[in-house]
Design a protein around this motif. Structure first.
Motif, PDB file in Angstrom:
ATOM      1  N   THR A  57       0.827  -1.199   0.000  1.00 31.14           N
ATOM      2  CA  THR A  57       0.000   0.000   0.000  1.00 31.14           C
ATOM      3  C   THR A  57       0.862   1.249   0.000  1.00 31.14           C
ATOM      4  OG1 THR A  57      -1.791  -1.134   1.158  1.00 31.14           O
ATOM      5  CG2 THR A  57      -1.806   1.260   1.231  1.00 31.14           C
ATOM      6  N   LEU A  58       1.942   1.238   0.763  1.00 34.15           N
ATOM      7  CA  LEU A  58       2.861   2.369   0.797  1.00 34.15           C
ATOM      8  C   LEU A  58       3.421   2.647  -0.597  1.00 34.15           C
ATOM      9  CD1 LEU A  58       4.466   4.373   2.651  1.00 34.15           C
ATOM     10  CD2 LEU A  58       6.260   2.629   2.708  1.00 34.15           C
ATOM     11  N   SER A  59       3.851   1.603  -1.285  1.00 38.18           N
ATOM     12  CA  SER A  59       4.417   1.765  -2.626  1.00 38.18           C
ATOM     13  C   SER A  59       3.373   2.291  -3.608  1.00 38.18           C
ATOM     14  CB  SER A  59       4.969   0.431  -3.126  1.00 38.18           C
ATOM     15  OG  SER A  59       6.024  -0.019  -2.298  1.00 38.18           O
ATOM     16  N   TYR A  60       2.171   1.752  -3.521  1.00 40.80           N
ATOM     17  CA  TYR A  60       1.094   2.206  -4.411  1.00 40.80           C
ATOM     18  C   TYR A  60       0.775   3.671  -4.176  1.00 40.80           C
ATOM     19  CZ  TYR A  60      -3.702   3.032  -5.912  1.00 40.80           C
ATOM     20  OH  TYR A  60      -4.833   3.596  -6.469  1.00 40.80           O
ATOM     21  N   ALA A  61       0.602   4.067  -2.905  1.00 40.18           N
ATOM     22  CA  ALA A  61       0.234   5.441  -2.596  1.00 40.18           C
ATOM     23  C   ALA A  61       1.294   6.419  -3.090  1.00 40.18           C
ATOM     24  CB  ALA A  61       0.011   5.603  -1.096  1.00 40.18           C
ATOM     25  N   ALA A  62       2.560   6.076  -2.906  1.00 41.97           N
ATOM     26  CA  ALA A  62       3.627   6.951  -3.384  1.00 41.97           C
ATOM     27  C   ALA A  62       3.613   7.057  -4.899  1.00 41.97           C
ATOM     28  CB  ALA A  62       4.984   6.430  -2.897  1.00 41.97           C
ATOM     29  N   GLU A  63       3.376   5.952  -5.584  1.00 40.36           N
ATOM     30  CA  GLU A  63       3.378   5.956  -7.049  1.00 40.36           C
ATOM     31  C   GLU A  63       2.273   6.838  -7.619  1.00 40.36           C
ATOM     32  OE1 GLU A  63       3.006   2.839 -10.844  1.00 40.36           O
ATOM     33  OE2 GLU A  63       3.080   2.083  -8.775  1.00 40.36           O
ATOM     34  N   VAL A  64       1.055   6.733  -7.071  1.00 43.51           N
ATOM     35  CA  VAL A  64      -0.070   7.491  -7.629  1.00 43.51           C
ATOM     36  C   VAL A  64      -0.220   8.867  -6.987  1.00 43.51           C
ATOM     37  CG1 VAL A  64      -1.308   5.395  -8.268  1.00 43.51           C
ATOM     38  CG2 VAL A  64      -1.761   6.458  -6.034  1.00 43.51           C
TER      39      VAL A  64
END
Length: 387
Positions: free
Chosen positions: A223-230
């Motif tokens: 989730t951390l990686s996804y949130a940073a990406e978008v």
């Protein structure tokens, strides 16, 4: 530092206040109790502005006849609240995206954003409660009734559903006209016609007239990686302070990789902190423990304590029901005198470069008069200690 307030929307529970305990499944709230909580939540939103708080947040949950979280549509209450206030920012922790049609959520939020003059933010989450997700989700996204490999597969399905829904929401909010084709949705649907023939694109009405700010709950590395990406802002709570510190810094690194922007130490990140202040340490712990334990009476079965640290220094195993001693030792909760609460806040401020702290002042079962007193005590007693 900015300060906010977050409410679950629990009804008042006299047995909790008296130090009694009931299994969550044996509770049933009356309609009158639910509506009393709803009216008090609006009153406390106005009080939050009067006391100088910068943001006010409500949860979204459905069918909780037990009375723990009784606001099914926080956007409606926030629309009422922005008409009664002038300055405070409003949002949800969180709108459970798989339980919405993505275009309806985009429309409703855009309407709120415009009504508020830009004071609304969009809080989004993947969901935790099976009876909500199973009853409302268009595409099955439940993850909490499975174990082992089945749970991993269900979690992947949930992430896939959430990601597509959010892509649709961001696309609709960002563009005058849009079309979309994914695994779960195609907009416009094939064969759609209008007054001028085939419809090849849609327009979200009303479109947002102010910048759209999106915040997401973070409980895991994916989730951390996804949130940073978008580009979503991130919200942490109920995790050991060292786990939060690590993820807090990692978010900034990932955000810079994806967007080429170096964030300030606390930028685009929020910490949520449950707190309870008493005249003495003992008084605070007596009252705070009752609400703390009722909180975990509700949420421990859903795995919310996985963010705690176990004896081996790793995340706690499933099934942990934290004691107040564990919660305060791990700095996930702050309970004590004003000085003791200020000490915990100062630790997080200094460790994280904290810019936006959201307080959780109403433990399940406590009265709303108690919550109002806690808001006042924090604003009047704790904030001045923090400078």
């Amino acid at each position: 530092m900015r300060y906010g307030v977050f409410y679950f929307g629990s009804i008042e529970m006299a047995d909790v206040q008296n130090g009694q305990w009931l299994p969550a499944g044996q509770r049933r709230a009356s309609r009158e109790e639910v509506w009393h909580a709803t009216e008090r939540l609006l009153e406390l939103g106005v009080l939050a502005e009067d006391l100088g708080y910068d943001s006010y947040w409500l949860a979204e949950h459905h069918f909780q006849h037990e009375g723990y979280e009784v606001v099914p549509n926080s956007l409606m209450l926030e629309a009422n609240l922005v008409a009664r206030t002038r300055r405070i920012q409003v949002g949800a922790m969180f709108n459970i995206v798989p339980q919405w049609h993505p275009l309806r959520l985009a429309e409703d939020f855009s309407t709120l954003l415009n009504l508020s003059g830009g004071r609304a933010v969009l809080g989004v989450g993947r969901g935790t409660v099976p009876r909500e997700l199973r009853s409302l989700a268009l595409h099955q996204a439940d993850i909490h009734l499975a174990e082992g490999d089945a749970r991993a597969a269900a979690d992947e399905q949930n992430r896939e559903v959430f990601a597509e829904y959010m892509e649709i929401i961001r696309t609709a909010l960002a563009n005058e006209t849009f079309s979309y084709k994914g695994k779960f949705f195609e907009f416009p649907p094939p064969g759609t016609t209008g007054p001028d023939g085939p419809v090849e694109s849609l327009s979200l009405l009303p479109g947002p007239l102010h910048p759209v700010d999106i915040w997401q709950a973070v409980t895991s590395p994916p989730t951390l990686s996804y949130a940073a990406e978008v580009g979503h802002g991130c919200v942490w709570w109920n995790q050991h302070h060292s786990f939060i510190e690590s993820q807090w810094k990692r978010y900034a690194e990932l955000y810079a990789e994806h967007h080429g922007v170096e964030l300030r130490p606390g930028e685009k990140r929020i910490l949520v902190l449950p707190f309870h202040i008493g005249d003495t340490h003992e008084q605070a712990w007596t009252t705070g423990r009752r609400g703390h334990d009722e909180f975990w009476n509700l949420l421990a079965p859903f795995g919310w304590s996985r963010g705690y640290m176990g004896p081996d220094g790793k995340p706690a195993p499933p099934g942990l029901v934290p004691t107040l001693e564990e919660s305060t030792a791990q700095k996930t909760w702050a309970v004590g005198t004003a000085e003791e609460v200020a000490e915990v806040v100062a630790h997080h401020r200094d460790a994280l470069g904290l810019e936006h702290l959201v307080l959780f002042p109403h433990f399940p079962g406590h009265t709303y008069d108690m919550a109002a007193e806690q808001m006042r005590r924090f604003a009047e007693d704790v904030v001045p200690m923090l400078g």
